[in-house]
Design a protein around this motif. Sequence first.
Motif, mmCIF file in Angstrom:
data_model
loop_
_atom_site.group_PDB
_atom_site.id
_atom_site.type_symbol
_atom_site.label_atom_id
_atom_site.label_comp_id
_atom_site.label_asym_id
_atom_site.label_seq_id
_atom_site.Cartn_x
_atom_site.Cartn_y
_atom_site.Cartn_z
ATOM 1 N N GLY A 68 -8.646 -11.077 -36.267
ATOM 2 C CA GLY A 68 -9.753 -11.451 -35.401
ATOM 3 C C GLY A 68 -10.475 -12.699 -35.832
ATOM 4 O O GLY A 68 -11.540 -13.016 -35.281
ATOM 5 N N GLN A 69 -9.921 -13.437 -36.794
ATOM 6 C CA GLN A 69 -10.520 -14.695 -37.220
ATOM 7 C C GLN A 69 -9.617 -15.859 -36.827
ATOM 8 O O GLN A 69 -8.392 -15.778 -36.960
ATOM 9 N N LEU A 70 -10.239 -16.929 -36.310
ATOM 10 C CA LEU A 70 -9.509 -18.075 -35.776
ATOM 11 C C LEU A 70 -10.139 -19.362 -36.282
ATOM 12 O O LEU A 70 -11.349 -19.437 -36.485
ATOM 13 N N PHE A 71 -9.330 -20.388 -36.435
ATOM 14 C CA PHE A 71 -9.882 -21.711 -36.687
ATOM 15 C C PHE A 71 -10.556 -22.193 -35.398
ATOM 16 O O PHE A 71 -10.030 -21.971 -34.295
ATOM 17 N N SER A 72 -11.699 -22.855 -35.536
ATOM 18 C CA SER A 72 -12.463 -23.205 -34.344
ATOM 19 C C SER A 72 -13.172 -24.544 -34.506
ATOM 20 O O SER A 72 -13.030 -25.232 -35.519
ATOM 21 N N HIS A 73 -13.925 -24.926 -33.472
ATOM 22 C CA HIS A 73 -14.755 -26.125 -33.456
ATOM 23 C C HIS A 73 -13.949 -27.367 -33.838
ATOM 24 O O HIS A 73 -12.839 -27.536 -33.336
ATOM 25 N N THR A 74 -14.485 -28.222 -34.729
ATOM 26 C CA THR A 74 -13.764 -29.471 -35.019
ATOM 27 C C THR A 74 -12.437 -29.221 -35.734
ATOM 28 O O THR A 74 -11.504 -30.013 -35.600
ATOM 29 N N THR A 75 -12.334 -28.115 -36.478
ATOM 30 C CA THR A 75 -11.052 -27.786 -37.117
ATOM 31 C C THR A 75 -10.006 -27.494 -36.051
ATOM 32 O O THR A 75 -8.876 -28.007 -36.102
ATOM 33 N N ALA A 76 -10.366 -26.683 -35.065
ATOM 34 C CA ALA A 76 -9.444 -26.394 -33.972
ATOM 35 C C ALA A 76 -9.098 -27.652 -33.198
ATOM 36 O O ALA A 76 -7.943 -27.863 -32.809
ATOM 37 N N ALA A 77 -10.107 -28.502 -32.983
ATOM 38 C CA ALA A 77 -9.864 -29.739 -32.241
ATOM 39 C C ALA A 77 -8.827 -30.603 -32.951
ATOM 40 O O ALA A 77 -7.921 -31.152 -32.315
ATOM 41 N N ARG A 78 -8.960 -30.729 -34.269
ATOM 42 C CA ARG A 78 -7.984 -31.514 -35.022
ATOM 43 C C ARG A 78 -6.595 -30.886 -34.946
ATOM 44 O O ARG A 78 -5.592 -31.574 -34.790
ATOM 45 N N LEU A 79 -6.529 -29.576 -35.070
ATOM 46 C CA LEU A 79 -5.235 -28.898 -35.010
ATOM 47 C C LEU A 79 -4.586 -29.063 -33.636
ATOM 48 O O LEU A 79 -3.362 -29.179 -33.529
ATOM 49 N N HIS A 80 -5.392 -29.080 -32.580
ATOM 50 C CA HIS A 80 -4.862 -29.309 -31.231
ATOM 51 C C HIS A 80 -4.532 -30.782 -30.978
ATOM 52 O O HIS A 80 -3.970 -31.115 -29.931
ATOM 53 N N GLY A 81 -4.906 -31.655 -31.906
ATOM 54 C CA GLY A 81 -4.618 -33.081 -31.746
ATOM 55 C C GLY A 81 -5.656 -33.842 -30.955
ATOM 56 O O GLY A 81 -5.406 -34.978 -30.544
ATOM 57 N N MET A 82 -6.814 -33.260 -30.730
ATOM 58 C CA MET A 82 -7.859 -33.937 -29.957
ATOM 59 C C MET A 82 -8.408 -35.126 -30.752
ATOM 60 O O MET A 82 -8.631 -35.015 -31.961
ATOM 61 N N PRO A 83 -8.634 -36.262 -30.088
ATOM 62 C CA PRO A 83 -9.060 -37.478 -30.785
ATOM 63 C C PRO A 83 -10.560 -37.513 -31.051
ATOM 64 O O PRO A 83 -11.341 -38.069 -30.285
ATOM 65 N N LEU A 84 -10.985 -36.938 -32.159
ATOM 66 C CA LEU A 84 -12.395 -36.939 -32.518
ATOM 67 C C LEU A 84 -12.782 -38.269 -33.160
ATOM 68 O O LEU A 84 -11.919 -39.019 -33.611
ATOM 69 N N PRO A 85 -14.078 -38.562 -33.235
ATOM 70 C CA PRO A 85 -14.513 -39.803 -33.883
ATOM 71 C C PRO A 85 -14.029 -39.875 -35.320
ATOM 72 O O PRO A 85 -13.822 -38.856 -35.975
ATOM 73 N N PHE A 86 -13.903 -41.072 -35.819
ATOM 74 C CA PHE A 86 -13.290 -41.316 -37.129
ATOM 75 C C PHE A 86 -13.955 -40.539 -38.252
ATOM 76 O O PHE A 86 -13.283 -40.005 -39.129
ATOM 77 N N HIS A 87 -15.291 -40.455 -38.229
ATOM 78 C CA HIS A 87 -15.983 -39.873 -39.371
ATOM 79 C C HIS A 87 -15.581 -38.437 -39.615
ATOM 80 O O HIS A 87 -15.655 -37.935 -40.735
#
Length: 263
Positions: A15-34
């Motif tokens: 019942g625990q999942l990676f989420s938020h910016t960690t999930a975004a990075r794992l999905h390949g979403m292009p977050l700001p550089f910092h």
Amino acid sequence: MIDLARMYAPKLREGQLFSHTTAARLHGMPLPFHDQVSMTVHVTSVRGTRVRARGVVGHVIPDAVASFVEELPVVSPAQTWCHLAIALPPGYLVAVGDYVVSGRRLPGGARTPALCTMAELGFAVLQHGRRRGATALAWALPLLRSGVDSPRESMLRLAIIANGLPEPTVGLPVHVAGGLTLHPDLGYPDALVAIEYEGDEHRSDTKRWRRDLRRIALLEEAGWRVIRATDDDIADPTSLIRIIAAALRDRAETVVTRSRNPG
């Protein structure tokens, strides 16, 4: 980020999942550089208490929907986008949303599958309800477009709209000589005006620079006015807006003149 997540993965409970910016990075979403250098892992618990550990930001989201990136349990792309609403500036939230519904363009013009559909994002926003970020999501969702190739193109489109010009079409197909079909980043098909975003890689990569010059020549041969934009135009779009507006007026006047004098 995927290596960091793999290191932590054995500690995940049911019942625990990676989420938020960690999930975004794992999905390949292009977050700001910092955020790329962040060593913090976000973990969401569907039930029970939030994770408390060094280097981990814990969350409890009972309605979190699980998906997988390789073997790693991750919050779904649609819900991940909603969770980013409290971490990203509004314009960048649109840019990431564009990526989510666009996928990546491959050599030859094909695209990778989108992470989710607009309908799935809409449902996720509805499910998100009035939680933190709801206002930003309500603003960003109607502005999302598919077929976008980079976050800077999204920011350029938003700058054009914010300054009162009509919204340009994203990635419209233009048939040019040699049986080729090109896709300008943004354009006004009725006026035959194309807008091409050019980042530093367009200048530093010789092959890409030559390819860009050929694209512009082919578009102009097909009767299009091509306007080139850079990061400076996103930061201060004053000149760009004036140039686009003038191009649209000139093209409109040309169409009117030709209609009055068909011969």
